[in-house]
Scaffold this motif. Structure first.
Motif, PDB file in Angstrom:
ATOM      1  N   CYS B  81      49.787 -28.322  -1.788  1.00 17.14           N
ATOM      2  CA  CYS B  81      50.131 -26.510  -0.132  1.00 17.14           C
ATOM      3  C   CYS B  81      49.430 -27.626   0.674  1.00 17.14           C
ATOM      4  O   CYS B  81      49.187 -27.092   1.842  1.00 17.14           O
ATOM      5  CB  CYS B  81      48.645 -25.778  -0.457  1.00 17.14           C
ATOM      6  SG  CYS B  81      49.333 -25.749  -2.436  1.00 17.14           S
ATOM      7  N   CYS B  82      48.893 -28.950   0.888  1.00 22.47           N
ATOM      8  CA  CYS B  82      48.241 -29.813   1.952  1.00 22.47           C
ATOM      9  C   CYS B  82      49.245 -30.361   2.826  1.00 22.47           C
ATOM     10  O   CYS B  82      50.168 -30.893   2.309  1.00 22.47           O
ATOM     11  CB  CYS B  82      47.443 -30.929   1.421  1.00 22.47           C
ATOM     12  SG  CYS B  82      46.561 -31.856   2.949  1.00 22.47           S
ATOM     13  N   GLY B  83      49.889 -30.083   3.862  1.00 20.15           N
ATOM     14  CA  GLY B  83      50.865 -30.758   4.846  1.00 20.15           C
ATOM     15  C   GLY B  83      50.046 -32.449   5.175  1.00 20.15           C
ATOM     16  O   GLY B  83      49.271 -32.466   4.765  1.00 20.15           O
ATOM     17  N   ASN B  84      51.237 -33.330   4.912  1.00 24.98           N
ATOM     18  CA  ASN B  84      51.130 -34.842   5.428  1.00 24.98           C
ATOM     19  C   ASN B  84      50.672 -35.127   6.461  1.00 24.98           C
ATOM     20  O   ASN B  84      49.205 -35.848   6.851  1.00 24.98           O
ATOM     21  CB  ASN B  84      52.256 -35.454   5.271  1.00 24.98           C
ATOM     22  CG  ASN B  84      52.822 -35.534   4.017  1.00 24.98           C
ATOM     23  OD1 ASN B  84      52.439 -35.579   2.807  1.00 24.98           O
ATOM     24  ND2 ASN B  84      53.565 -36.164   3.545  1.00 24.98           N
ATOM     25  N   ILE B 111      44.446 -23.146   8.720  1.00 22.57           N
ATOM     26  CA  ILE B 111      43.012 -23.652   8.264  1.00 22.57           C
ATOM     27  C   ILE B 111      43.460 -23.376   7.091  1.00 22.57           C
ATOM     28  O   ILE B 111      44.124 -21.900   6.822  1.00 22.57           O
ATOM     29  CB  ILE B 111      41.431 -23.221   8.541  1.00 22.57           C
ATOM     30  CG1 ILE B 111      41.676 -24.185   9.713  1.00 22.57           C
ATOM     31  CG2 ILE B 111      40.417 -24.011   7.578  1.00 22.57           C
ATOM     32  CD1 ILE B 111      39.662 -23.204  10.024  1.00 22.57           C
ATOM     33  N   SER B 112      43.815 -23.508   5.730  1.00 25.91           N
ATOM     34  CA  SER B 112      44.127 -23.496   3.962  1.00 25.91           C
ATOM     35  C   SER B 112      42.601 -23.167   3.376  1.00 25.91           C
ATOM     36  O   SER B 112      42.096 -24.731   3.356  1.00 25.91           O
ATOM     37  CB  SER B 112      45.044 -23.615   3.748  1.00 25.91           C
ATOM     38  OG  SER B 112      46.762 -23.491   4.438  1.00 25.91           O
ATOM     39  N   GLU B 113      42.136 -22.892   2.438  1.00 25.42           N
ATOM     40  CA  GLU B 113      41.390 -23.032   1.586  1.00 25.42           C
ATOM     41  C   GLU B 113      41.626 -23.207   0.432  1.00 25.42           C
ATOM     42  O   GLU B 113      42.300 -21.896   0.103  1.00 25.42           O
ATOM     43  CB  GLU B 113      40.105 -22.603   2.179  1.00 25.42           C
ATOM     44  CG  GLU B 113      39.577 -23.358   3.345  1.00 25.42           C
ATOM     45  CD  GLU B 113      37.353 -22.641   2.956  1.00 25.42           C
ATOM     46  OE1 GLU B 113      36.853 -22.786   3.672  1.00 25.42           O
ATOM     47  OE2 GLU B 113      36.951 -21.702   2.520  1.00 25.42           O
ATOM     48  N   TYR B 114      41.132 -23.554  -1.370  1.00 21.41           N
ATOM     49  CA  TYR B 114      41.905 -23.609  -2.326  1.00 21.41           C
ATOM     50  C   TYR B 114      40.692 -24.216  -2.626  1.00 21.41           C
ATOM     51  O   TYR B 114      39.896 -25.011  -2.941  1.00 21.41           O
ATOM     52  CB  TYR B 114      42.557 -24.411  -2.765  1.00 21.41           C
ATOM     53  CG  TYR B 114      44.242 -23.893  -2.182  1.00 21.41           C
ATOM     54  CD1 TYR B 114      45.000 -23.508  -2.227  1.00 21.41           C
ATOM     55  CD2 TYR B 114      45.351 -24.683  -0.781  1.00 21.41           C
ATOM     56  CE1 TYR B 114      46.795 -22.833  -2.059  1.00 21.41           C
ATOM     57  CE2 TYR B 114      45.778 -24.113  -0.103  1.00 21.41           C
ATOM     58  CZ  TYR B 114      46.544 -22.953  -0.830  1.00 21.41           C
ATOM     59  OH  TYR B 114      47.375 -23.087   0.054  1.00 21.41           O
TER      60      TYR B 114
END
Lengths: 14, 257
Positions: B81-84, B111-114
């Motif tokens: 889910c994280c872009g390079n 901003i993404s949170e997992y």
């Protein structure tokens, strides 16, 4: 023939 | 509280790619000096040792030592889910049940949170003795990956023979045999393209190809790989990870029954 050894037989447990 | 921020988030993605097929789960040991991971594969034939120094992170805080047991398949799902080009921050409380991965776009617009559940892993750490190896080979990591891939088509085992003349990788199987010889580079423009052999005494050892192929998944981490060999002890395959640390793989040899 050659047999696969295990890594734990070379490195002791801490 | 634990917090580690890595602007080059792609590095952590590459690190996970380099270990996830060898290990199903692993403990990430976090301390003031940085993060360490040590784990054996399921068959206990190889050992992965990863070190990420705290000064290699863009921000690092670890108030108390903590161990985070992670299922690496779950972590892989999150890292997908994280872009390079995104920035990764790992966060956890003291004595945590979960770890949070935060991914930020470079311009801060997204901003993404997992949050991932941690596991209690009862993993023993092995003591790795200091060893002066009989042969240490530095070579381009892409060349090593290619040799492992090519030769593993022929047989399950690969013989690595190192002498002052060079290094020879060979294999044999039902369809025939194959070998690749590399001479030490005499002159080279770029150090990362060189084959360099430091030899105290010649060594010949046999290893299972499938593990070597697994180690080669670390190739994107470094243009250079080093192979350290001594008679009748595990091979060390090391990839340096920029200014932050290294991943080392130890592989037990095959020995005459």
């Amino acid at each position: 023939s050659k047999g696969q050894t295990r890594i734990s037989s070379f490195f002791g447990r801490n | 509280m634990f917090e580690a921020r890595l602007v080059q988030g792609a590095l952590l993605k590459k690190i996970l790619e380099a270990i996830k097929d060898l290990l199903t789960e692993a403990s990430w040991d976090c301390a003031q000096g940085g993060i360490q991971l040590q784990a054996m594969d399921n068959s206990h034939v190889s050992l992965v040792s990863l070190t990420l120094r705290s000064d290699g992170f863009d921000k690092y805080r670890c108030d108390r030592n903590l161990t985070m047991g992670m299922n690496l398949a779950s972590m892989t799902k999150i890292m997908k889910c994280c872009g390079n080009d995104e920035i990764i921050t790992m966060k956890a409380q003291d004595e945590p049940d979960t770890v949070t991965f935060m991914f930020e776009s470079k311009n801060g617009d997204k901003i993404s949170e997992y949050e991932m559940k941690l596991m209690n892993l009862d993993q023993d750490h092995l003591g790795i003795p200091e060893t002066d190896y009989a042969c240490v080979i530095k070579m381009p990591s892409g060349e090593f990956a290619r040799i492992c891939r090519d030769l593993s088509q022929f047989g399950e085992s690969m013989v690595i023979a190192c002498s002052k003349n060079g290094i020879k990788f060979s294999t044999s199987g039902d369809i025939g045999t194959g070998n690749v010889k590399l001479a030490q580079t005499s002159s080279v423009d770029k150090e990362e393209e060189a084959v360099i052999i430091e030899m105290q005494e010649p060594v010949t050892l046999t290893f299972a190809c499938k593990y070597l192929n697994n180690f080669a998944k670390a190739t994107p981490l470094s243009p250079v790989v080093s192979l350290s060999l001594s008679p009748d002890v595990p091979l060390v395959v090391e990839y340096k990870i920029e200014d932050i640390g290294y991943v080392r793989y130890y592989l037990a040899p095959k020995i005459e029954d």
